[in-house]
Design an enzyme around this catalytic site. Structure first.
Site, short mmCIF file in Angstrom:
data_model
loop_
_atom_site.label_atom_id
_atom_site.label_comp_id
_atom_site.label_asym_id
_atom_site.label_seq_id
_atom_site.Cartn_x
_atom_site.Cartn_y
_atom_site.Cartn_z
N ASP A 1 0.26 1.51 3.39
CA ASP A 1 0.36 0.22 2.71
C ASP A 1 0.73 -0.92 3.66
O ASP A 1 1.13 -2.00 3.22
CB ASP A 1 1.36 0.29 1.55
CG ASP A 1 1.07 -0.76 0.48
OD1 ASP A 1 -0.09 -1.14 0.33
OD2 ASP A 1 2.02 -1.19 -0.20
N ASP B 1 -6.07 2.52 -1.04
CA ASP B 1 -5.85 1.26 -0.30
C ASP B 1 -6.04 1.39 1.21
O ASP B 1 -6.07 0.38 1.92
CB ASP B 1 -4.47 0.66 -0.56
CG ASP B 1 -4.27 0.20 -1.99
OD1 ASP B 1 -5.28 0.08 -2.71
OD2 ASP B 1 -3.12 -0.02 -2.40
N ASP C 1 4.37 -0.78 -9.74
CA ASP C 1 3.58 -1.14 -8.57
C ASP C 1 4.46 -1.65 -7.43
O ASP C 1 4.02 -1.75 -6.29
CB ASP C 1 2.58 -2.25 -8.92
CG ASP C 1 1.50 -1.78 -9.87
OD1 ASP C 1 1.09 -0.61 -9.78
OD2 ASP C 1 1.06 -2.58 -10.72
#
Length: 343
Positions: free
Chosen positions: A139, A179, A318
């Site tokens: 991330d 991601d 999230d």
């Protein structure tokens, strides 16, 4: 609820059949026939009976509802209000992918977790759906920052792959590092990231294991940019790409995006996450208010989209935005809001 893609038909499926012998061969030597049969039986022993009917996910696929889910743990905690308890129980019973992270399932323990989840899938007559989420620099330092260093990641994914390879009677679905590809241009590590994912696919691949790379979503990168990133991974053992993971875009938009990417790639297949897209589009990706769970997994599919699944577990945060707890933590208020129309 989300706009349904129209019309959604079952994906085309490739079946392995028995060898087609020419009429002359049928009239030939009995020795030849015996040798063919011996070879066929040997192939069965080597690859396992499941390979005979091994197919990718499709319309009607049901994945396991994990007993280890955070929803199930919340429901068993005895700390929730009446409405929070009802939401947690509802979500605990829904087929949803299990996220393997090194923080919860570290090196040395992750293989046992995979085997336990496979046993649950077997008991439920369901497929096993895993999200592998432990990439180095995960991330890029955002809400879900973390992951392993390079050496530990190699060991961790190898242990996952070894466990998967030992499971011969359960369909296995792997969503690899959400991601990771879509973020790579922003993080400035495309070459490193694509190489890491290529090697991870090699370690995870096996009989009846269907691997999907990160495909971002339709409101992020263009289809051309996303297709280029997928192509650069150069992973022939990957089934395709997963879209809308942890996001909220309408299913119809993701179907269109999947077809664009597949056309550019000259082929390919997709999964679409519909776990939290029941209230339509939103420009806010981090705990946006007013969301709803989406259509159940296994509802839609066509010649590109294998099917939709619940990939992001509803009720998990999230990140620390809109009053939420850290990323991945159970958030009772969100679980209540997401299930307000279905409980």
């Amino acid at each position: 609820m989300a706009t349904s893609p129209a019309p959604a038909s079952a994906p085309r499926r490739r079946r392995r059949g028995f060898p087609r012998w020419a009429p002359a061969a049928l009239l030939g030597s009995a020795v030849v026939i015996v040798l063919v049969l011996i070879g066929w039986v040997g192939w069965l022993v080597t690859t396992g009976l499941q390979a005979l009917g091994a197919e990718p996910p499709g319309v009607g696929t049901t994945i396991v509802a994990p007993e280890e889910s955070k929803a199930a743990k919340a429901a068993a905690s005895g700390t929730l209000s009446t409405v929070e308890q009802a939401a947690a129980e509802y979500l605990a019973g829904r087929p949803t992918a299990y996220w393997l992270t090194p923080e919860i399932d570290p090196v040395g323990e992750v293989g046992a977790r995979v085997l336990a989840l496979a046993a649950e899938a077997r008991k439920q007559s369901a497929a096993l759906a895993l999200v592998v989420y432990g990439l180095p620099e995960r991330d890029c330092g955002n809400h879900s920052a973390g992951g392993l260093d390079d050496d530990d990641y190699d060991v961790w994914t190898a242990q996952i792959g070894q466990a998967l390879d030992s499971i011969k009677d359960v369909q296995k679905i792997v969503v690899l590092e959400p991601d990771s590809l879509a973020l790579a241009p922003e993080c400035g590590n495309v070459a490193e990231r694509t190489a890491q994912l290529h090697d991870a696919v090699d370690r995870l691949a096996g009989v009846d294991t269907w691997i999907y790379l990160d495909g971002g979503h339709s409101s992020w990168l263009s289809a051309g940019e996303m297709a280029d990133l997928i192509r650069r991974v150069d992973a022939s053992d990957a089934r395709g790409f997963a879209l809308n993971v942890s996001n909220y875009n309408p299913t119809s938009a993701e179907f269109a995006y999947a077809h664009e990417i597949a056309q550019i790639l000259g082929g390919g297949h997709a999964l679409i996450d519909t776990s939290r897209n029941g209230a339509g589009a939103t420009s806010d990706w981090c705990n946006p208010p007013g969301r709803l769970v989406g259509d159940a997994g296994g509802t839609y599919g066509d010649d590109v989209v294998d099917t939709n699944l619940w990939i992001k577990p509803p009720g998990e945060s999230d990140g620390e935005c809109h009053g939420g707890p850290p990323a991945g933590a159970w958030w009772p208020a969100a679980s209540v809001e997401l299930t307000r129309d279905v409980r």
